[in-house]
Design a protein around this motif. Structure first.
Motif, mmCIF file in Angstrom:
data_model
loop_
_atom_site.group_PDB
_atom_site.id
_atom_site.type_symbol
_atom_site.label_atom_id
_atom_site.label_comp_id
_atom_site.label_asym_id
_atom_site.label_seq_id
_atom_site.Cartn_x
_atom_site.Cartn_y
_atom_site.Cartn_z
ATOM 1 N N GLN A 217 0.827 -1.201 0.000
ATOM 2 C CA GLN A 217 0.000 0.000 0.000
ATOM 3 C C GLN A 217 0.871 1.265 0.000
ATOM 4 O O GLN A 217 2.088 1.200 0.147
ATOM 5 C CB GLN A 217 -0.937 -0.030 1.217
ATOM 6 N N MET A 218 0.217 2.381 -0.209
ATOM 7 C CA MET A 218 0.927 3.656 -0.137
ATOM 8 C C MET A 218 1.037 4.080 1.326
ATOM 9 O O MET A 218 0.286 3.626 2.187
ATOM 10 C CB MET A 218 0.187 4.715 -0.950
ATOM 11 N N LEU B 280 4.395 12.881 -5.229
ATOM 12 C CA LEU B 280 4.951 11.622 -4.731
ATOM 13 C C LEU B 280 6.242 11.876 -3.967
ATOM 14 O O LEU B 280 7.116 12.596 -4.441
ATOM 15 C CB LEU B 280 5.224 10.672 -5.903
ATOM 16 N N TYR C 222 5.385 7.022 0.062
ATOM 17 C CA TYR C 222 5.484 5.588 -0.180
ATOM 18 C C TYR C 222 6.808 5.078 0.345
ATOM 19 O O TYR C 222 7.730 5.862 0.476
ATOM 20 C CB TYR C 222 5.336 5.281 -1.676
ATOM 21 N N PRO C 223 6.940 3.767 0.613
ATOM 22 C CA PRO C 223 5.860 2.778 0.612
ATOM 23 C C PRO C 223 5.130 2.766 1.947
ATOM 24 O O PRO C 223 5.650 3.306 2.942
ATOM 25 C CB PRO C 223 6.636 1.457 0.464
ATOM 26 N N GLY D 179 -4.313 2.467 -1.557
ATOM 27 C CA GLY D 179 -3.398 2.748 -2.666
ATOM 28 C C GLY D 179 -4.144 3.623 -3.656
ATOM 29 O O GLY D 179 -5.291 4.015 -3.414
ATOM 30 N N PRO D 180 -3.511 3.930 -4.799
ATOM 31 C CA PRO D 180 -4.074 4.921 -5.714
ATOM 32 C C PRO D 180 -5.549 4.719 -6.069
ATOM 33 O O PRO D 180 -6.326 5.674 -6.010
ATOM 34 C CB PRO D 180 -3.179 4.792 -6.951
ATOM 35 N N ASP E 43 -3.780 -4.471 -9.233
ATOM 36 C CA ASP E 43 -2.609 -4.211 -10.084
ATOM 37 C C ASP E 43 -3.017 -3.629 -11.436
ATOM 38 O O ASP E 43 -2.280 -2.846 -12.028
ATOM 39 C CB ASP E 43 -1.796 -5.502 -10.272
ATOM 40 N N ALA E 44 -4.186 -4.033 -11.927
ATOM 41 C CA ALA E 44 -4.657 -3.507 -13.215
ATOM 42 C C ALA E 44 -5.208 -2.093 -13.076
ATOM 43 O O ALA E 44 -5.140 -1.300 -14.013
ATOM 44 C CB ALA E 44 -5.721 -4.433 -13.807
ATOM 45 N N LEU F 237 -3.024 6.269 -10.305
ATOM 46 C CA LEU F 237 -1.825 7.011 -9.906
ATOM 47 C C LEU F 237 -1.569 8.172 -10.864
ATOM 48 O O LEU F 237 -1.271 9.295 -10.446
ATOM 49 C CB LEU F 237 -0.617 6.071 -9.861
ATOM 50 N N ARG F 238 -1.702 7.909 -12.156
ATOM 51 C CA ARG F 238 -1.546 8.987 -13.151
ATOM 52 C C ARG F 238 -2.519 10.134 -12.886
ATOM 53 O O ARG F 238 -2.158 11.305 -12.948
ATOM 54 C CB ARG F 238 -1.886 8.444 -14.557
ATOM 55 N N ASN G 170 -4.560 0.264 -10.388
ATOM 56 C CA ASN G 170 -3.770 1.299 -9.705
ATOM 57 C C ASN G 170 -2.988 2.221 -10.635
ATOM 58 O O ASN G 170 -2.898 3.422 -10.347
ATOM 59 C CB ASN G 170 -2.816 0.647 -8.685
ATOM 60 N N PRO G 171 -2.403 1.715 -11.741
ATOM 61 C CA PRO G 171 -1.562 2.626 -12.542
ATOM 62 C C PRO G 171 -2.312 3.849 -13.062
ATOM 63 O O PRO G 171 -1.828 4.985 -12.925
ATOM 64 C CB PRO G 171 -1.076 1.728 -13.694
ATOM 65 N N ALA G 172 -3.482 3.659 -13.644
ATOM 66 C CA ALA G 172 -4.215 4.804 -14.199
ATOM 67 C C ALA G 172 -4.646 5.760 -13.084
ATOM 68 O O ALA G 172 -4.646 6.989 -13.265
ATOM 69 C CB ALA G 172 -5.430 4.320 -14.997
#
Lengths: 345, 345
Positions: B138-139, B280, B217-218, B199-200, B263-264, B270-271, B266-268
């Motif tokens: 997690q963040m 960050l 983080y982390p 997380g994000p 995992d699928a 975070l952006r 979180n990236p978007a």
């Protein structure tokens, strides 16, 4: 005819045969099919029996997907990338060099559209596929001599297959395809100079540390290779809906179970290998970069000739970029600290 | 009485109630119970129905494990560590500060004896537990001001609970327990200085970036937190054997599915958060080391008073040392290269 009572129909007796791509001696990876079959049998109170055969017992590994497609056996548990000779698109189901790690592979397959995209391709092959295990990042294999720069790869005879072999060939190495049981004598005699296999737990069984002591990492061609269950497409579609669900759950369970098993077993094996003379070596940044460049060239070449590969690879590559954007933050920072804390004792 | 036909007995109709530890708005983590219940219902052709309720609908999150133990509801899907107030041993089922990452957590639970050890403890609580999801690392949460050294933590009012809160308190911070919905106004008014969430993907929904822009983080207190399904122990033991198997498979499927989904997704997220002003920041090495030392002190203190905690923690700690021995080799080297390759474009 009198209709059978609905309750009897709901648990039909079925017997399937599954041909594994592996020998029983590779107990973790072969065991994935056993874990799966046990879950399916238990969930159906013994009504749906899937009998597991080792590679070669009824069908050889090279013939497995064809045997599933033509209905000789109902299913196989194997690596999709073993069948790159039929079509390079098969490679992406397992791993591409410099691809996704294990968690990212699952994220792409389950929730990044990967499994659906692959099944568009597998359907043309008469197959229905689903993920069924992972080894985590593999080791780079065993080398008789140290490899420091790309120049050291020139003419190196290495047991490595598929797209990874094509990448190695671009770097000047000479890929060899040798069955597992023949690797040890080939390394011992110097018929080959290097061989990649899996990771510490599986590698230990073959004793390569005695004949090729330099144990390189990471296996950059297998950052998180997935196993697959492939089922004959028509047989899959005929399954009762709840049997489909049971198979899907059991495959997911086998998937998480195999990676957990490898992660639990690899550390002690690594200790024993190092105790037995294995010398750990990281591939140099120079070699990694040359291989990364070569891999991208290979993907461009294949994609220019194969629309299925291109379509699936575009999805895989885009997903990879997103994943590492996120993994470099919390995951990597956490692991980095923990590794350093451990080293300090 | 006339015995029912065996085939009818083999699919008994059952209805269970599951109280989730989460609101529906946290769709990934709440959704883990829905994925599980759907798999169980489908696998039994609709015979075994598990109805999922959000936290507070029938039972509040703080009462969930007691309600399962006394049979008010048959099961819950929650974090074991929410119940550290009852016994600190509950914490280890989810995560300890500076503990295992997600894969290592699964390896310990499934194949390192972790789940069995925990179930010796859970049995005393009237529960049977099994892993049922993971968020990944997690963040570290949202801070109104930058935190550079341990001195910056003095007097810092941070929304953080459980053993992580005890670690923060040792560093001079003042842990606060605030429900999710109240965090935003508390941060906005400055009633608190910092808050950790997940997380994000989950954090984005609460909009903390607008009131506490420094996103650290982390989350070193949650390297790979596991979700748990807890079932009333007697109800679990009464389940037909094949229903036990179906529940076990479905929990494993929900476990791998949740991590893949995070995992699928979180990236978007975070952006978008960074686009929306989140800045960050990594926790400094100095802060991480001070927290690591404080965490080890907390474990010694708890272990000296609680034999269950001590027994489970010894297993967990020993396993962690072995895991990082291995993860620092192939996994870490692979991720390291891929992160740098991505950054170069």
């Amino acid at each position: 005819t009198v209709a059978a009572p609905a309750i009897a129909q709901s648990m039909p007796e079925m017997r399937w045969r599954l041909t594994s791509g592996f020998p029983k001696s590779l107990d973790t990876i072969y065991g994935g099919a056993e874990v799966f079959a046990k879950q399916v049998a238990e969930a159906t109170d013994g009504k749906f029996q899937i009998q597991v055969f080792a590679a070669g017992e009824i069908v050889g590994m090279p013939q497995a997907v064809d045997s599933v497609a033509n209905g000789t056996v109902e299913m196989t548990h194997t690596c999709s990338y073993y069948y790159v000779g039929k079509d390079p698109t098969y490679a992406i189901g397992t791993a591409l060099p410099f691809g996704l790690n294990a968690r990212q592979t699952n994220a792409w397959l389950y929730h990044g559209g990967g499994n659906d995209l692959l099944n568009e391709f597998y359907a043309k092959q008469g197959l229905y596929g689903m993920p069924g295990g992972n080894t985590g990042t593999q080791m780079g294999g065993w080398f008789r001599k140290e490899i420091k720069t790309p120049a050291d790869l020139q003419g190196l005879k290495m047991r490595i297959a598929g797209i990874a072999g094509q990448v190695m060939a671009k770097l000047g190495a000479v890929p060899q395809q040798i069955p597992g049981g023949d690797i040890y004598p080939a390394l011992e005699r110097g018929t080959i100079d290097a061989a990649e296999w899996v990771g510490p737990y599986d590698d230990e069984k073959l004793g390569f540390n005695k004949v090729a002591p330099f144990y390189y990492y990471p296996g950059f061609w297998e950052g998180g290779p997935s196993l697959h269950f492939f089922i004959n497409k028509a047989k899959w579609e005929e399954l009762p809906k709840h049997y489909k669900s049971i198979v899907t759950s059991a495959a997911g369970y086998a998937n998480i179970d195999m990676l957990a098993k490898y992660d639990a077993r690899n550390p002690a094996a690594l200790r024993r290998l190092v105790g037995g003379g294995a010398q750990l070596r990281p591939f140099s940044q120079e070699i990694m970069e040359a291989a990364f460049k070569a891999a991208n060239e290979v993907y461009d070449e294949i994609g220019s000739k194969n629309a299925d590969f291109k379509k699936v690879y575009e999805s895989y590559r885009a997903f990879r970029g997103e994943e590492y954007l996120w993994f470099q933050v919390a995951e990597y920072a956490f692991d980095n600290f923990m590794i350093r804390a451990r080293a300090r004792g």
